[in-house]
Each structure stands twice: as C-alpha cells, then as structure tokens.
Scaffold this active site. Structure first.
Site, PDB file in Angstrom:
ATOM      1  N   LYS A 127       0.823  -1.228   0.000  1.00  0.00           N
ATOM      2  CA  LYS A 127       0.000   0.000   0.000  1.00  0.00           C
ATOM      3  C   LYS A 127       0.848   1.265   0.000  1.00  0.00           C
ATOM      4  O   LYS A 127       0.636   2.163  -0.827  1.00  0.00           O
ATOM      5  CB  LYS A 127      -0.921   0.022   1.234  1.00  0.00           C
ATOM      6  CG  LYS A 127      -1.959  -1.065   1.279  1.00  0.00           C
ATOM      7  CD  LYS A 127      -2.883  -0.896   2.481  1.00  0.00           C
ATOM      8  CE  LYS A 127      -2.203  -1.087   3.813  1.00  0.00           C
ATOM      9  NZ  LYS A 127      -1.684  -2.455   4.009  1.00  0.00           N
ATOM     10  N   ASN A 150      -2.981   6.432   5.581  1.00  0.00           N
ATOM     11  CA  ASN A 150      -2.335   5.568   6.557  1.00  0.00           C
ATOM     12  C   ASN A 150      -0.845   5.870   6.668  1.00  0.00           C
ATOM     13  O   ASN A 150      -0.103   5.135   7.307  1.00  0.00           O
ATOM     14  CB  ASN A 150      -2.544   4.102   6.136  1.00  0.00           C
ATOM     15  CG  ASN A 150      -2.340   3.132   7.272  1.00  0.00           C
ATOM     16  OD1 ASN A 150      -2.706   3.396   8.411  1.00  0.00           O
ATOM     17  ND2 ASN A 150      -1.749   1.987   6.976  1.00  0.00           N
ATOM     18  N   HIS A 197      -4.416  -9.629  10.013  1.00  0.00           N
ATOM     19  CA  HIS A 197      -5.277  -8.910  10.972  1.00  0.00           C
ATOM     20  C   HIS A 197      -6.599  -9.645  11.225  1.00  0.00           C
ATOM     21  O   HIS A 197      -7.622  -9.020  11.506  1.00  0.00           O
ATOM     22  CB  HIS A 197      -5.581  -7.486  10.469  1.00  0.00           C
ATOM     23  CG  HIS A 197      -4.366  -6.680  10.137  1.00  0.00           C
ATOM     24  ND1 HIS A 197      -3.366  -6.433  11.043  1.00  0.00           N
ATOM     25  CD2 HIS A 197      -3.980  -6.081   8.976  1.00  0.00           C
ATOM     26  CE1 HIS A 197      -2.417  -5.701  10.469  1.00  0.00           C
ATOM     27  NE2 HIS A 197      -2.763  -5.485   9.220  1.00  0.00           N
TER      28      HIS A 197
END
Length: 475
Positions: A127, A150, A197
C-alpha cells in the site's frame, strides 16, 4: 450519517477513542469546529498525560485509564484505526444508538465543495509503496498532490489545511475502511488479499469485505490484481457509479482493459482509444526501483490509477524513475564477499515474505518474530527451491522451523534462541557463514517485530547496522 456541513459540528458531543496521532488530530479538528470533545484512552503515564495537557489547552477533555465507559451525552464516537470493533466502548455506543466512525470518515465529511478527488489504495501488502509511487507520477504530471491516509500527515489535518491540491493519493488500511462508510473515491485499487489482521476482523471474509469498501461509489476505475481473483470479486460486488470500469493489472501480457508487461515494457491496454487493438507504452521495467516482481505490480497499479485520472504516459515513466522506496522495503544494504544483503523488514506477514523471496535466488533467509496467528506451510512450500539456508529469530520461530522440517528438510537451519540486542548481529553472521558468492541474504521475517524490537523500522536498522559492520571487517 450522510454529508455534514462544518456548522453541523457546533455543540455536538463527540467522544474520540484513542490518544494516538489520528485521535489527537480528530479531537483538535472537531473541537475547533465547535464540538464538545472528550478523548478516552486506557493508557496512562508521561506521554499520555503530556498529550492530555496539550488537548486541554484546546478545550478537549481527556479521560485516561478508562477506555470502556461511554461518556454521558455522547452522540458520535470517532475511533482510532486500531481499536477492535468488539471493544466494550463500541458495544456501549451501539446500545445507546450512537454511530462509530473513523478519522477517514470525518475527513471525508469535512471536505469543502472544491475538495480534490481521492485516488485510494488498499491491499494486504504494497500500500505505502504504491501510494507514494502514485504521488510521484501525479507530481511528474504537474499536479499538486500528497500521499496521505495511513502514512504521513493525519488525513484530517490535510483536508482542513491551507494547502491546495488537485488530487490526493490516499493509502487506506482495512481498519480505516471499516469505519468509513461514506467514502467515495474517484478511482481505487485493491492490490492483493491474503490473511492478515484476522484477530481484528474476526474472519477472512470480514477482512476482505472491509478492503472491498474502497470500491464503493467509485466514479472512473476499480483497479484489481488479475493474479488475485479475490480482488476482482470485490469489484464485482461493489456498487459503483454508472460508467465506472474494472481495470486489471498483470505481470503478463495484458488483455483489453488491463495494464501489464510485454518484453520488459509496462503497457496500457485500458486507457487507449481502441483497447482491443492498441497498447500504449508507459515505462520500462528498469524504470521501477527496485524491479522485483511484486514492485512491478505496485507500479502497474499506481499507473492505472494515474491513467484513470488522465495522466499522460510520459508522466508515468518520469514519476516511476523519480520514485525512491522507503527504508526497509527490499532495500539493498551492501554486498560483502560477493553476497548481497537485502533488508525487507517490512515483510511482516507471509504474503509479503513470499513476494520478497520470489525476487531472489539462491537465498539465505532470516525470518521469525511474532506470527500473529499465521501458518507457514504454504510460504515454505512456495519458496523451498530458492533457499540456501535459513536463520530463525524471534518468539514464534518454531512455527517456521516446523514448516521447514515438513517441506524443506534438506535446507540447513540455524535456530537462534537469543533475543538480546545482539541477536540480529548474530543472525547476520550466521547467514554470512551459510551464504556463497552470488547468493542473497534476505531479511524478510514474515512476522511482526514487537517481540524483540519497537517496530519493523528498528528491526531493519539492526539488520543494516550488522551488515555494515560485517562489510567494514571485509573492507
């Protein structure tokens, strides 16, 4: 919630969950717009108290040591990304009929009427690199842009700041997307999907669904990974604006409506006049730094989003040439006695490590740390033929050792029990003893770092320092 004008925040009772960077940003912004803000955080101590004191000066109340009780009168909760949906505070909010949203949602709602469009990126891995590549391409096209979300500056601060932008490159985690129901990007990409996650999301299905939220309401392009069918499924499931197109990227020869690679050239068969007969050259593989396969995929995704925004081919080439990856992402540290030492400390899960291992051969692999519930059989099976040897470190190294015993029993393994500050130096020396000229010693841990280090950056620095010390001895 729907779109809200700035004036709508006046007098609202907002509880902000978390005293981290995004929480402090949200608290300051909403207090500045007239909301009555209370920040709750289960922590205490010097750092927390210092931040609480700073916020108090801005008119924000802070409650430390209790992150479970919903303050009386709360009509909106704004959460920091890492807080799990199962947190007691959110259960209390649900019971009281109070919405819970994240900082990305607040940023989206606070945009002005002339706000720049968002080109959004998510995925299990790649990302940050892809977002920064995209920003480099947009800059090369002469557009005012920033890589946000982020990474870097809190997104609310960018939206409310004085800087004027033409378009924003926005990295979004699955956490952030979970709490951002109103987000509607110009175009968006899901780079890849692999288990990660799952303790936060509860299941792979829930994790994928949160990633897929990035496609909702897209206007021009939903960019997906042709080698990862799950990303295309997310496109199919998305409710987009009429005329929005599905655009694939592939490391092979692209079909119509795809970007891909032909004889060392990155080409576009999506944003051309006749995509069934034409292909537009964008850049050479050599323009991508470093030209590892997964990084070429990142470059193609960034190029697809830029092309969806109307960027010319020359700017794609110039932006990729200008881009330099962040530290600890397949970073060449040194060559010592004919052996290359590569720092990919950012490979904190098996999917990232597999991509890193696929870029080199033969390899002495340094791996281990906190597994976060991961299993390693598929990773070892896929990478076994490339391995000269393995050096294991960290709390969950036994899981990798057992997978190696099952699927690569002939590969020599050094199991380092030590976890002191000299452990990484010992790991590098053990790897050097296994390596031969022409080999690559690769730190791609496939695990998180917090068992031995503050974060993956510190782990990577320890590796680089050990390699430089080794180089000095052989200078």
């Amino acid at each position: 919630m729907g779109s809200r004008q700035v004036s709508d925040w006046q007098g609202r009772n907002v509880t902000v969950a978390g005293l981290g960077v995004s929480g402090v940003s949200a608290a300051r912004a909403l207090a500045g717009l007239g909301a009555r803000v209370t920040v709750v955080d289960g922590g205490s101590g010097g750092t927390h108290e210092a931040r609480a004191a700073e916020l108090a000066e801005a008119g924000v109340a802070v409650r430390l040591g209790d992150a479970e009780t919903l303050p009386e009168g709360t009509d909106l909760v704004v959460t920091s990304p890492g807080w799990k949906p199962s947190s007691p505070l959110f259960a209390a909010a649900a019971a009281a009929g109070v919405d819970v949203v994240g900082d990305v949602e607040i940023a989206w709602l606070l945009r002005g009427p002339d706000a720049p469009p968002w080109l959004a990126i998510t995925g299990t891995n790649g990302k940050t690199t892809t977002t920064r590549m995209l920003a480099s391409i947009l800059t090369a096209a002469g557009l005012r842009t920033a890589a946000i979300g982020n990474i870097g500056t809190p997104i609310i601060d960018v939206v409310l700041g004085d800087e004027l932008y033409d378009v924003l490159a926005v990295e979004l985690s699955s956490y952030q997307l979970h709490w951002a129901p109103s987000l509607r990007a110009h175009s968006a990409a899901v780079l890849n999907l692999a288990p990660d996650h799952l303790d936060w999301h509860g299941s792979m299905e829930a994790y994928a669904a949160d990633k897929g939220r990035i496609y909702e309401g897209n206007k021009v392009a939903c960019v997906y990974n042709a080698a990862d069918p799950a990303t295309e499924e997310l496109v199919r499931a998305a409710d987009v604006e009429e005329g929005c197109r599905a655009i694939g990227f592939t490391l092979g020869t692209p079909g119509p409506s795809q970007l891909g690679v032909v004889e060392g050239i990155l080409v576009d068969r999506a944003f051309v006049a006749d995509r069934h007969k034409q292909a537009q050259e964008l850049a050479e593989v050599a323009d991508v730094n470093p030209p590892a396969p997964h990084n070429i995929a990142n470059a193609l995704a960034a190029a697809a989003l830029a092309r969806a925004f109307g960027v010319e081919p020359a700017a794609v080439r110039d932006g990729l040439r200008a881009f330099r990856p962040d530290a600890h992402r397949i970073e060449h540290v040194a060559e010592v006695e004919g052996v290359a030492y590569i720092d990919d400390s950012k490979a904190t899960n098996t999917h990232a490590a597999e991509a890193s291992l696929a870029a080199y051969e033969p390899i002495v692999w340094i791996a281990g740390g906190l597994a976060k519930g991961a299993t390693f059989d598929e990773l070892v099976t896929a990478s076994a033929k490339r391995l000269r040897g393995v050096v294991l470190i960290g709390a969950d190294r036994a899981l990798i050792r057992e997978a190696l015993a099952r699927h690569a029993p002939e590969v020599p393994v050094v199991d380092l029990e030590r976890t002191d500050t000299g452990a990484m130096s010992a790991a590098v020396r053990e790897a050097a003893s296994l390596a031969r000229p022409g080999d690559t010693v690769l730190l791609a841990p496939a695990c998180a770092s917090m068992d031995m280090f503050t974060n993956y950056n510190e782990r990577g620095e320890a590796f680089a320092e050990a390699v430089r010390a080794l180089a000095d001895e052989h200078a």
